[in-house]
Enzyme design. Structure first.
Site, PDB file in Angstrom:
ATOM      1  N   ARG A1451      42.333  82.710 -50.806  1.00 32.63           N
ATOM      2  CA  ARG A1451      43.308  81.616 -50.725  1.00 32.63           C
ATOM      3  C   ARG A1451      43.407  80.952 -52.097  1.00 32.63           C
ATOM      4  O   ARG A1451      42.411  80.489 -52.651  1.00 32.63           O
ATOM      5  CB  ARG A1451      42.878  80.599 -49.671  1.00 32.63           C
ATOM      6  CG  ARG A1451      43.840  79.414 -49.618  1.00 32.63           C
ATOM      7  CD  ARG A1451      43.448  78.364 -48.594  1.00 32.63           C
ATOM      8  NE  ARG A1451      44.366  77.242 -48.700  1.00 32.63           N
ATOM      9  CZ  ARG A1451      44.034  75.981 -48.879  1.00 32.63           C
ATOM     10  NH1 ARG A1451      42.750  75.655 -48.947  1.00 32.63           N
ATOM     11  NH2 ARG A1451      44.956  75.049 -48.982  1.00 32.63           N
ATOM     12  N   HIS A1496      49.443  72.455 -53.788  1.00 35.63           N
ATOM     13  CA  HIS A1496      48.093  71.913 -53.740  1.00 35.63           C
ATOM     14  C   HIS A1496      47.997  70.764 -54.732  1.00 35.63           C
ATOM     15  O   HIS A1496      47.240  70.809 -55.705  1.00 35.63           O
ATOM     16  CB  HIS A1496      47.069  73.015 -54.050  1.00 35.63           C
ATOM     17  CG  HIS A1496      45.669  72.686 -53.611  1.00 35.63           C
ATOM     18  ND1 HIS A1496      44.922  73.526 -52.812  1.00 35.63           N
ATOM     19  CD2 HIS A1496      44.883  71.613 -53.852  1.00 35.63           C
ATOM     20  CE1 HIS A1496      43.725  72.988 -52.593  1.00 35.63           C
ATOM     21  NE2 HIS A1496      43.678  71.825 -53.223  1.00 35.63           N
ATOM     22  N   GLU A1541      46.386  69.662 -47.421  1.00 40.09           N
ATOM     23  CA  GLU A1541      45.861  68.313 -47.197  1.00 40.09           C
ATOM     24  C   GLU A1541      46.874  67.221 -47.521  1.00 40.09           C
ATOM     25  O   GLU A1541      46.695  66.428 -48.462  1.00 40.09           O
ATOM     26  CB  GLU A1541      44.582  68.100 -47.997  1.00 40.09           C
ATOM     27  CG  GLU A1541      43.456  69.052 -47.598  1.00 40.09           C
ATOM     28  CD  GLU A1541      42.146  68.753 -48.319  1.00 40.09           C
ATOM     29  OE1 GLU A1541      42.091  67.786 -49.098  1.00 40.09           O
ATOM     30  OE2 GLU A1541      41.165  69.488 -48.085  1.00 40.09           O
ATOM     31  N   ASN A1684      40.988  72.151 -43.171  1.00 39.52           N
ATOM     32  CA  ASN A1684      39.927  71.911 -44.150  1.00 39.52           C
ATOM     33  C   ASN A1684      38.961  70.870 -43.606  1.00 39.52           C
ATOM     34  O   ASN A1684      39.401  69.810 -43.147  1.00 39.52           O
ATOM     35  CB  ASN A1684      40.505  71.392 -45.469  1.00 39.52           C
ATOM     36  CG  ASN A1684      41.365  72.410 -46.174  1.00 39.52           C
ATOM     37  OD1 ASN A1684      41.472  73.565 -45.749  1.00 39.52           O
ATOM     38  ND2 ASN A1684      42.001  72.000 -47.264  1.00 39.52           N
ATOM     39  N   TYR A1686      34.859  69.103 -44.248  1.00 41.45           N
ATOM     40  CA  TYR A1686      33.642  69.053 -45.066  1.00 41.45           C
ATOM     41  C   TYR A1686      32.518  68.229 -44.441  1.00 41.45           C
ATOM     42  O   TYR A1686      31.353  68.589 -44.547  1.00 41.45           O
ATOM     43  CB  TYR A1686      33.964  68.459 -46.450  1.00 41.45           C
ATOM     44  CG  TYR A1686      34.788  69.374 -47.315  1.00 41.45           C
ATOM     45  CD1 TYR A1686      34.176  70.289 -48.164  1.00 41.45           C
ATOM     46  CD2 TYR A1686      36.172  69.348 -47.274  1.00 41.45           C
ATOM     47  CE1 TYR A1686      34.929  71.143 -48.960  1.00 41.45           C
ATOM     48  CE2 TYR A1686      36.931  70.194 -48.058  1.00 41.45           C
ATOM     49  CZ  TYR A1686      36.302  71.100 -48.903  1.00 41.45           C
ATOM     50  OH  TYR A1686      37.040  71.951 -49.686  1.00 41.45           O
ATOM     51  N   GLU A1752      39.234  75.616 -45.904  1.00 38.26           N
ATOM     52  CA  GLU A1752      38.270  75.117 -46.893  1.00 38.26           C
ATOM     53  C   GLU A1752      37.047  74.586 -46.167  1.00 38.26           C
ATOM     54  O   GLU A1752      37.162  73.887 -45.157  1.00 38.26           O
ATOM     55  CB  GLU A1752      38.853  73.968 -47.737  1.00 38.26           C
ATOM     56  CG  GLU A1752      39.850  74.370 -48.796  1.00 38.26           C
ATOM     57  CD  GLU A1752      40.281  73.164 -49.633  1.00 38.26           C
ATOM     58  OE1 GLU A1752      39.493  72.202 -49.752  1.00 38.26           O
ATOM     59  OE2 GLU A1752      41.412  73.190 -50.139  1.00 38.26           O
TER      60      GLU A1752
END
Length: 1930
Positions: A1451, A1496, A1541, A1684, A1686, A1752
């Site tokens: 990606r 992005h 995002e 995504n 985290y 991600e």
């Protein structure tokens, strides 16, 4: 000799008689017994029934063997017995029939059902069965078994019988004819041996019954011959053995009528047994009566008369001899008329003369002439043993969570919502019990409640009311509550229906629709099946009168129907039918297995006639009771139909009015049979009484009073309460109970008082509810009178209510709770009221005993008696050998150091809390206490105590012991460490002045602890020396050693029978240094050079003296342990690599801890380093001797080993480094020769001590190394905060992390840790800080005279730790081995600006990140992405890196400004496009598929210059850009992502401004406008691809959305739960909801932003609105969900001012991180794998399980580069495993992408944060990509497609393939190098490497030659090698 065998048996069967007699309820249920059935009775109609008597047992062949069908006349026969005053019937079970093989494994089920039917027939006739287990030994037993096995077989059979019939039987007999049974025993040798066998068998059956089956008051006995007993008891040796095997004495009694002794005298002779016990005459044989002219009736009359006069303790007898029976084909029996009359008179002796009066009239007559003084006389007595004390709540009153966990609305929710606009209170949150089951159970523990009556919310289990699919979250809540109750030994009483019908059922007619009966039965059946294994007390309906009257009659309650004449009666009718069907369902399907009871709770006032002389008022009062109580009680407990008075009144009013004013439905005969007897108990609610008169004017308007023909009044002298309908009328409850017993239960069914209480108002004293204390005292005493004087069978008193709650139309204005709930605080804290403590006192005393009975102390359950002696008898080295601790730990990586460890402590771990006398007791001069040095100091002007506060009152524990015990029980601690105030016991400090009141206080405290199973840990001295002793010099005076010993000796002698854990001193270091060096503490002496050493010398000797006193005088008898509690910080070398800093750290520990520990735990002397330093410095100071005193050899021997365990107090850690201080003046601090510095705390909250948890583990390990592996107790550890709220999450984290480090010490380091005590139990006087610093798990309100204690969040967490005995791994956190689905996509990721570089190359235009990164102060370290990883020039290197990983996809993003320099299609930069074409070609050639992100974050600057994403023209520009990409790259790219995002773009780019373009001036509007345009741009790009390119190119296109997961900071708080939900919706839902759900924003966003916009004065919402056409165009614009993720946060509500306009203010959420979560290189990223699975499941549920690709996921590092990145491996392993679990949860997860392939430019942090699995060496111009360990790990996961199970052996995928080396990039230009064809870049690199190697070789050769020639003699220095522990070690 004939009596010998009987004697042997009796010794095993008589009870500990006195206690059993008090438990027997027969004085209210006198037994007249008939039976058993015989064959002659059943099959020979001419059989003389009256002669069946005792001889039937001998003729075993005549005993009836149960066969189906039962004879048809049995019901009539049994009913005739009941009509003749027979109460019980004997049933002889056939062992041989039930267990043909002798084993319970193979029962005859037909026989079981036959006996159950027989028993039910008896119950239906209102006869109680008395069941005999064995009257004959089965042939299967007698033929084959030795006597030794008979007892076990009998016990097995008895267990089977108890299980099979125990729900129907309350009285059991094991044997009734011992001689005959003995003869049937196998291998019978002698009567004595046979009796011994039967004795053992009986005892086993008795023990089994009482341990498992007698919870509801059942009894068990064995029948003995009466004539044997007197002679037996003459033998003291046999009589002494009479205990523990019968509940009453059962006699086989023969009486000769010609005997001189009367029958009562004969019985009295038997009852010479001491203590007295109840007697039942199982068999009564009358001999030669006709010849003497005595009739059986006259004999029985004399016996009854003696019983009434308490001359004999007989509870019942066999009446077979007195029955007169017919011989017809349908036999029936009756007593003779005279006998029946006499028996009836006996039953009603305590009620009224035999007359035709009704039950009400008899009750009225009994009390009518009572004087006020007689009526109100207070009875000093106690309730029967086993009486249940409890509290209650109702689901809708307290639960809240109205829409949580899938719950459906109830009629109360609907009702509240309808009235919400009138500002009326709602029950949406109520007391928030849905989130606080553990807290509520803790309150119950504090109360010492034995039963908790709660209700189940029907709509929480079944949202629609129908049982098609239960709501599992609702089930989980009740499971947690029930399990918590049982774990705390509290019996659950579950109410199925407490007024809260599911609204869905109400919409169909509710209780007026017959179908609701079936729905209720289905719901009840589910509850029985789901919870019945643990719930043994069930209530079908709570107060159905209220439902019918207030819900459907007056309409005051929902469903607010006002129809008293029709609906009210119809509803009652259906409720009764639902109840009956539910009872029978339990009876048929669950009772046998679950052994529970099902009843109903009815409410009733007592009705007193307005005019006692008026027959009309008397009749009206009785009618009132029939309308209120009898309406439901009569059908269930009497005859299956409504009361005659009620039916007659309905008819009468109909005749009066000429039309029916009320329609009373009728029951069919079948329904009547179903209703009659359909309750195992009568639950009764009672609050007040009414004065009733006949209706003065009878109107024909339908109303409750008009229909009933009565009027209700109150006596104005009756005290009022906060509720207008409740007046305090205690005597009414006694009368009601007596009436209910006579009219309904008649002694056959127990009464559970299940609701009683009174409210206080909001304006009253919030906590001092003395008026309620008085209410309980008076009402409960009237219940006691009903039990003791009226013989009413009441089994419980359950008060309303545990906590304040929602009280229907009254809202929260009426407070019934024993605990106050603060509804203004979102935490809904509960604080005990005075009534809570009063109720506990009543529970503990079981009533109102005439005098206090001193209980024998219970044994201490915890094992604290393990002792250890000093392991080493030689001094510690300098530095000590314990320095290995620093060697082991100081170089630990932070990640490894802080990683949370899951495990538990030893099973007997002593969890406790601590306090000290001066800090909590108060009562400074109460009851003769003498002043202490702290009393004197705090009363001295100019002291240093903050705000001049004192400990005069403190927490007032001296006067509020009940409050302290309450919270200790609630906490569930196993120990309580407290100190004794020396001056409270000895006011002058000497034993010549003993203060008995002080001694009494500590006795009460210790007794209360022991009775609550809490181990007292007692400190003798906690700094509060009696002032009288300080006046003679204090600890400077050697005489204090003996005085302290005298005080300690008194404590040992007085309290040592219960105290098993003693500490002589608390922190003697503090006393010596703070009291005599710095002078900060009393006695405030400042002489730092010598006095600290002198005082410590005395303290050590005093300790040793006291130790030896205990050891020599008390230990053998008391078996306790004794030590002292020492304190220190952990000390870390400032530079662990510097030897003298290590020595400084060790030296400080010796000067703090070793000062006292070394003499006691090592060699009786001070540490060598102390002696050396103080001695040398004293000599340099020209002193004659050392300032440190010396011990003689005798003293050393005396001191050494004077502690059984090691007690340590620790709070924080410090750094130490060597320094050379000044010599003069002499000073203890300077003697240490070091400098101390504080460590940084991991908390930003103001605290007394920095939060450094890892010091705990190191200190415990140091103690182990220094003093041997002695048992260690942490006796203080906690955190003081300056302004903590009840949500003290900071303190919660402190305890969590410190205790976890202690767990590591125990589990990983082998430290013998035995206990942990949190400091402190509650806020208290904190010495010089006064009350400004709070350490308490409980908050104390020092502004309130009551000093109320309220639990903080840390208290709840600590209780959870105790319950879990540590931190065991959660089931969901267990590692899952397995593979991902076939075809699962593995990928790596990057982004254009972060890796490409070449910022101006080949015509690229500027992006907003080019501009932003060249703006000063925007990027960390002034980094920028001009070069980044130079991926624009390193296609081959990037492909190699990807090949290292083995991924199938990559990606990456396309730089918009590289393709379209000005953002528009006016000019397409072919060079830029060519780069992407070449790159994609290279990927495809390597077998790697591209996943392309169009945007992005790097918007062309030219577009930003015209407004960027705030300008809606960006939408068509983005569509045009997308079309260029589809046209030029679409043939090669099949996986498109429009936006990465968008949350970050909108919020950080245009809100906070920390990302490009850095706009922050419009935080309340710009982010929403940007988000609006982003969503529309995405939709347009999607539709473009879908409409124009999909068919041809066959790809997928969607959007990537990012979101953290959010957990509530406090999961027990509704507000935090909602905040967590809001956090995720505002972050992820903002963009996902329009695309994946409905084309529009989440409702919570729309409503909150609109409301805040309007509140700020705007005319509309700041959040733009989509048109309907836009919604349709946006909705569904996805092919997959790019995601995504985290990290996770802890979220909580934060209210911003309305004028503040921003995204954060709109969201109204603040977030923190749990301190136990591992850090990363990014401040915002904590390692929280569990959140990954949870948010993936949330996406599944919220968006209908779309295909998800994780685009991600990764973790960052900072600091020096480290290729062995074990922390990243841990992260990836954990997170990917959670993804695998999500797949197991049916989440449609299709792929996973690691962020990132290589270290790159991380936006505002530059290159400081490194996410890459490849290290990019930025100091090398070629920027090589070097694989880290994590790259290899990720590659193995990719190869294995998951995690192969190691239990199945090594998997091939875990091995690196031989041909797995990275392949060369497919570039066209190659050059030869050393025989190889290499690409240009590779050839250049190889050349550089070759040159470097040649240069290195030359240098090495030169160096070797030099060394060879010179050959100097040098010492070899062995270098220590350090390697990071492998991942598995942590």
């Amino acid at each position: 000799m004939e009596l010998l065998w009987t004697a042997l048996f009796l010794t095993t069967v008589l009870l500990g008689l006195s206690c059993q007699a008090s438990d027997w309820k027969s004085d209210r249920n006198f037994i007249s017994a008939a039976g058993p059935l015989t064959n002659d009775l059943l099959f020979n109609p001419s059989h003389p029934l009256g002669k069946q008597g005792p001889d039937v047992v001998a003729a075993n062949t005549d005993i009836y063997i149960c066969k189906q069908p039962l004879p048809s006349f049995l019901p009539q026969y049994f009913s005739s017995l009941h009509g003749s005053q027979v109460t019980h019937y004997k049933v002889l079970l056939s062992w041989a029939q039930l267990l043909p093989t002798g084993s319970s494994k193979n029962p005859d089920q037909e026989a079981v059902q036959c006996y159950r039917q027989l028993l039910r027939s008896l119950k239906a006739a209102q006869l109680q069965p008395m069941v005999v287990l064995c009257h004959q030994v089965p042939p299967a037993i007698s033929g084959s078994q030795r006597n030794g096995g008979f007892a076990d077989l009998f016990a097995d059979y008895a267990t089977f019988a108890f299980q099979s019939f125990g729900d129907l039987v309350e009285i059991w007999f094991t044997f009734i004819d011992l001689e005959n049974v003995i003869k049937d025993l196998p291998h019978w040798d002698s009567k004595a041996a046979g009796l011994q066998t039967l004795s053992t068998a009986h005892r086993k059956a008795f023990d089994i019954y009482h341990s498992k089956y007698s919870s509801q008051g059942g009894k068990l006995s064995v029948v003995l011959k009466a004539e044997d007993i007197p002679e037996l008891l003459l033998d003291p040796s046999s009589a002494a053995l009479a205990k523990d095997s019968v509940d009453f004495l059962s006699l086989d009694l023969s009486y000769e009528c010609q005997s001189v002794m009367t029958l009562p005298q004969k019985l009295s002779e038997v009852q010479t047994i001491e203590p007295e016990m109840k007697v039942f005459i199982y068999t009564l044989k009358l001999q030669d009566c006709p010849s003497t002219g005595k009739s059986p009736s006259s004999l029985l009359f004399s016996l009854l008369e003696a019983i009434n006069k308490d001359q004999v303790q007989t509870v019942g007898f066999d009446v077979n001899a007195f029955l007169s029976c017919s011989s017809s084909s349908e036999p029936s029996c009756s007593l003779t008329d005279s006998l029946a009359l006499q028996n009836e008179q006996h039953r009603e002796t305590a009620v009224a003369p035999s007359s035709p009066l009704s039950a009400y009239q008899r009750v009225w007559t009994a009390f009518a002439n009572q004087s006020r003084a007689e009526r109100d006389t207070f009875l000093q007595d106690v309730f029967p043993e086993g009486f249940l004390w409890g509290v209650s709540t109702g689901a809708f009153n307290v639960e809240g969570g109205w829409a949580e966990g899938g719950r459906g609305p109830s009629i109360w929710d609907h009702y509240s919502n309808l009235h919400a606009d009138k500002s009326q209170a709602t029950a949406k949150v109520a007391s928030d019990s849905y989130h606080k089951p553990a807290s509520d159970v803790a309150l119950l523990r504090g109360l010492r409640a034995q039963v908790y009556k709660f209700s189940i919310s029907w709509s929480r289990l079944f949202p629609t009311g129908q049982t098609s699919s239960p709501n599992l979250q609702g089930v989980a809540y009740y499971n947690k509550l029930i399990d918590g109750l049982l774990d705390s030994h509290i019996q659950p009483m579950a109410t199925l229906f407490h007024w809260d019908l599911p609204q869905a059922l109400q919409d169909q007619g509710g209780w007026q629709n017959e179908s609701v009966v079936d729905a209720f039965l289905g719901y009840a059946a589910f509850c029985f099946s789901t919870f019945g294994d643990r719930v043994k007390l069930w209530v079908t309906f709570h107060e159905p009168w209220v439902i019918s009257y207030a819900g459907y009659g007056t309409g005051q309650h929902p469903p607010a129907i006002s129809d008293p004449g029709v609906a009210s009666f119809k509803v009652a009718h259906l409720i009764l039918k639902a109840h009956a069907r539910t009872w029978h369902h339990y009876d048929h399907h669950h009772r046998q297995q679950q052994q529970g009871q099902v009843g109903i709770v009815l409410n009733s006032d007592w009705a007193e006639p307005m005019d006692g002389e008026s027959p009309q008022d008397l009749a009206a009062a009785e009618r009132f009771l029939h309308f209120m109580l009898g309406w439901f009680a009569h059908p269930i407990f009497v005859d299956g139909d409504y009361p005659t008075a009620l039916r007659a009144q309905v008819q009468q009013i109909k005749q009066h009015c000429g039309h029916p004013l009320a329609q009373l439905p009728e029951f069919t005969e079948a329904e009547k049979r179903l209703l009659k007897g359909s309750a195992d108990f009568l639950g009764l609610s009672h609050y007040t009484s009414r004065l009733i008169s006949e209706a003065r004017q009878q109107t024909c308007i339908p109303s409750y009073d008009n229909i009933g023909g009565f009027s209700q009044h109150i006596d104005p002298t009756w005290p009022q309460t906060a509720s207008p309908w409740i007046r305090v009328v205690p005597w009414g409850i006694r009368r009601l109970l007596r009436f209910a017993s006579m009219e309904y239960t008649k002694g056959r069914v127990p009464i559970f008082l299940a609701g009683s209480g009174m409210p206080v108002g909001e304006g009253a004293d919030l906590l001092d509810d003395s008026v309620r204390v008085n209410y309980f005292s008076l009402y409960i005493n009237e219940v006691l009178k009903a039990v003791k004087e009226d013989l009413v069978d009441v089994r419980s008193y359950i008060t309303r209510s545990l906590i304040d709650g929602f009280e229907g139309p009254a809202g929260y204005s009426q407070r019934f709770g024993l605990y106050r709930v603060n509804f203004n605080d979102s935490s809904r804290p509960r604080t005990p009221r005075t009534s809570a403590y009063s109720f506990t006192s009543i529970i503990e005393k079981n009533g109102f005993p005439a005098k206090t009975v001193k209980r024998n102390p219970l044994p201490v359950k915890a094992d604290v008696t393990s002792r250890a002696r000093a392991t080493f008898n030689f001094p510690s080295e300098v530095p000590s050998k314990a320095k290995v601790v620093w060697e082991k730990f100081s170089k630990q990586p932070k990640f490894e150091r802080d990683l949370f460890y899951h495990g538990t402590f030893r099973d007997d771990f002593l969890w406790g809390v601590a306090s000290s006398a001066y800090q909590i007791e108060g009562g400074w001069d109460a009851d003769g206490k003498g002043p202490s040095v702290w009393d004197n100091y705090t009363h001295t002007t100019g002291n240093n105590v903050k705000d001049n506060t004192t400990g005069d009152i403190a927490c007032d524990s001296y006067h509020r012991l009940d409050a302290d015990l309450n919270i200790l029980r609630a906490l569930k601690v196993k120990s309580y460490r407290f100190s004794i105030s020396w001056s409270r016991i000895f006011p002058t400090g000497r034993n010549s002045s003993i203060n008995s009141k002080g001694v009494e206080y500590y006795n009460r405290l210790i007794d209360g602890l022991v009775e609550s199973s809490i181990v007292p840990m007692v400190t003798l001295f906690h700094w509060d020396l009696p002032q009288a002793l300080q006046d003679i010099g204090g600890w400077e005076n050697p005489s204090l050693i003996d005085l302290f010993n005298s005080y300690a000796d008194f404590c040992f002698k007085t309290f040592g029978d219960r105290v098993k854990f003693w500490m002589t001193f608390n922190e003697p270091w503090s006393q010596a240094v703070l009291g005599y060096s710095s002078g900060l503490y009393p006695p405030n002496v400042k002489e730092p050079g010598s006095l600290p050493y002198k005082v410590s010398h005395a303290l050590i000797k005093a300790h040793a003296t006291v130790y030896h006193t205990y050891d020599e005088k008390y230990r053998q008898k008391q078996s306790g342990v004794i030590s002292l509690s020492l304190n220190t910080h952990w000390v870390e070398p400032k530079d662990p690599g510097l030897q003298r800093d290590v020595e400084a750290a060790d030296r400080m520990l010796q000067f703090y801890l070793g000062w006292f520990a070394h003499p006691i735990f090592r060699n009786g002397d001070y540490p060598e380093v102390m002696k050396w330093n103080v001695g040398n410095r004293s000599e340099l100071q020209h002193l004659a001797s050392s300032r440190l005193p010396s011990f003689t050899e005798e003293e050393k021997a005396y001191i050494r080993g004077t502690a059984d365990v090691f007690c340590i107090n620790i709070y924080t850690s410090v750094f130490a480094q060597h320094r050379t201080p000044r010599l003069n003046p002499p000073n203890y601090e300077d003697d240490q020769e070091l400098k101390v510095s504080e460590m940084d705390s991991s908390s930003s909250i103001t605290a007394v001590h920095p939060h450094v948890p890892w010091g705990m583990r190191r200190l415990l390990s140091w103690i182990k190394e220094e003093y041997g592996n002695i048992p260690i107790y942490v006796t203080e550890n906690g955190q003081g905060l300056e302004s903590p709220t009840l949500d003290d999450t900071v303190r919660l984290f402190y305890h969590k992390t410190y205790i976890n480090e202690a767990l590591k010490a125990y589990r990983l380091d082998g430290v013998d840790l035995r206990g942990y005590s949190a400091w402190s139990l509650m806020d208290s006087f904190e010495w010089l800080n006064g009350y400004s610093v709070k350490f308490g798990l409980y908050h104390v309100d020092f502004a309130d005279v009551n000093r109320p204690r309220t639990a903080r969040a840390s208290a709840r967490y600590y209780t959870e730790l105790i319950a879990n005995n540590g931190m065991p791994p959660a089931k969901e956190d267990e590692f899952l081995y397995g593979e991902f689905p076939k075809g699962f996509i593995w990928s790596g990721a990057s982004a254009a600006y972060q890796v490409e570089g070449a910022w101006r190359a080949d015509g690229k235009g500027l992006s907003i990140w080019d501009t932003y990164s060249h703006t000063p102060l925007k990027i960390g370290n002034d980094d920028n992405g001009d070069v980044a990883c130079d991926s624009y020039h390193k296609i081959a290197e990037d492909v190699v890196a990807l090949q290292n990983l083995g991924v199938s996809h990559y990606r990456f993003s396309i730089s918009w400004s590289r393709v379209l320099p000005d953002g528009t299609t006016k000019f397409i930069n072919e060079a830029g496009l060519n780069y992407y074409v070449r790159f994609i070609d290279a990927l495809l050639a390597a077998g790697i598929k591209p996943q392309v992100t169009m945007y992005h974050w790097d918007l062309p600057q030219a577009l930003q210059d015209i407004g960027g994403w705030e300008n809606e023209t960006i939408v068509p520009r983005f569509r045009e850009y997308a079309e260029v990409l589809f046209q030029r790259l679409g043939d090669m790219v099949k996986f498109w992502i429009t936006l990465n995002e968008p949350f970050v773009i909108a919020f950080h780019g245009y809100g906070s401004g920390v990302s490009a373009p850095g706009i922050s001036i419009r935080p309340g509007t710009a982010p929403y406008i940007v988000g609006h345009n982003l969503i529309k741009a995405h939709a347009e790009a999607w539709h473009l691809y879908n409409d124009k390119y999909r068919a041809k190119q066959g790809g997928m296109i969607s959007i990537t959305i990012s979101s953290d997961w959010a957990e509530p900071r406090d999961p027990s708080k509704q507000e935090d739960v909602e905040a967590a939900r809001r956090y995720v919706q505002f972050m992820g839902g903002w963009f996902a909801h329009p695309v994946f759900k409905n084309g529009d924003y989440p409702e919570v966003m729309k409503s909150r932003i609109r409301d805040r916009s309007l509140a700020a004065g705007l005319s509309k919402s700041r959040l733009p609105e989509f048109t309907e056409s836009e919604k349709r165009r946006i909705n569904g614009t996805f092919d997959f969900f790019g995601f995504n993720h985290y990290t996770t946060v802890l979220a909580y509500n934060l209210n911003y001012p309305a004028v503040l306009s921003s995204f954060d203010a709109d969201r109204g959420v603040a977030s923190i991180a749990d301190r136990s979560w591992p850090d990363s290189g990014s401040f915002w990223l904590k390692v929280t794998p569990f959140g990954f699975r949870r948010i993936l499941n949330w996406l599944k549920e919220e968006y209908n399980n779309p295909p998800i690709y994780v685009t991600e996921n990764g973790v960052s590092r900072r600091g020096d580069p480290e290729l062995n990145d074990t922390d990243r491996i841990y992260y990836l392993r954990s997170y990917i495993n959670e993804a695998l679990k999500a797949v197991q949860d049916k989440v449609d997860l299709r792929g996973y992408t690691v962020w990132s392939v290589m270290d790159n430019f991380e936006w505002a942090t530059g290159f400081a944060e490194r996410f890459g699995v490849h290290y990019v060496n930025r100091s090398d111009p070629s920027l090589p990509r070097i694989p880290k360990a994590s790259a290899g790990f990720y590659a193995s996961v990719v190869r294995c497609n998951g995690f192969p199970d190691p239990a199945q052996g090594p998997h091939p995928c875990l091995q690196q393939p031989e041909d797995a080396g990275p392949t060369a990039s497919p570039v066209k230009q190659e050059v030869p190098f050393l025989g190889l064809m290499l690409g240009v870049t590779e050839a250049q690199t190889a050349l550089y490497v070759l040159f470097a190697l040649l240069l290195l070789g030359a240098c090495s050769l030169a160096l070797l030659l030099y060394k060879y020639c010179k050959r100097p003699k040098e010492e070899k220095v062995q270098q220590s090698q350090h390697s990071l522990s492998p991942l598995s070690s942590f």
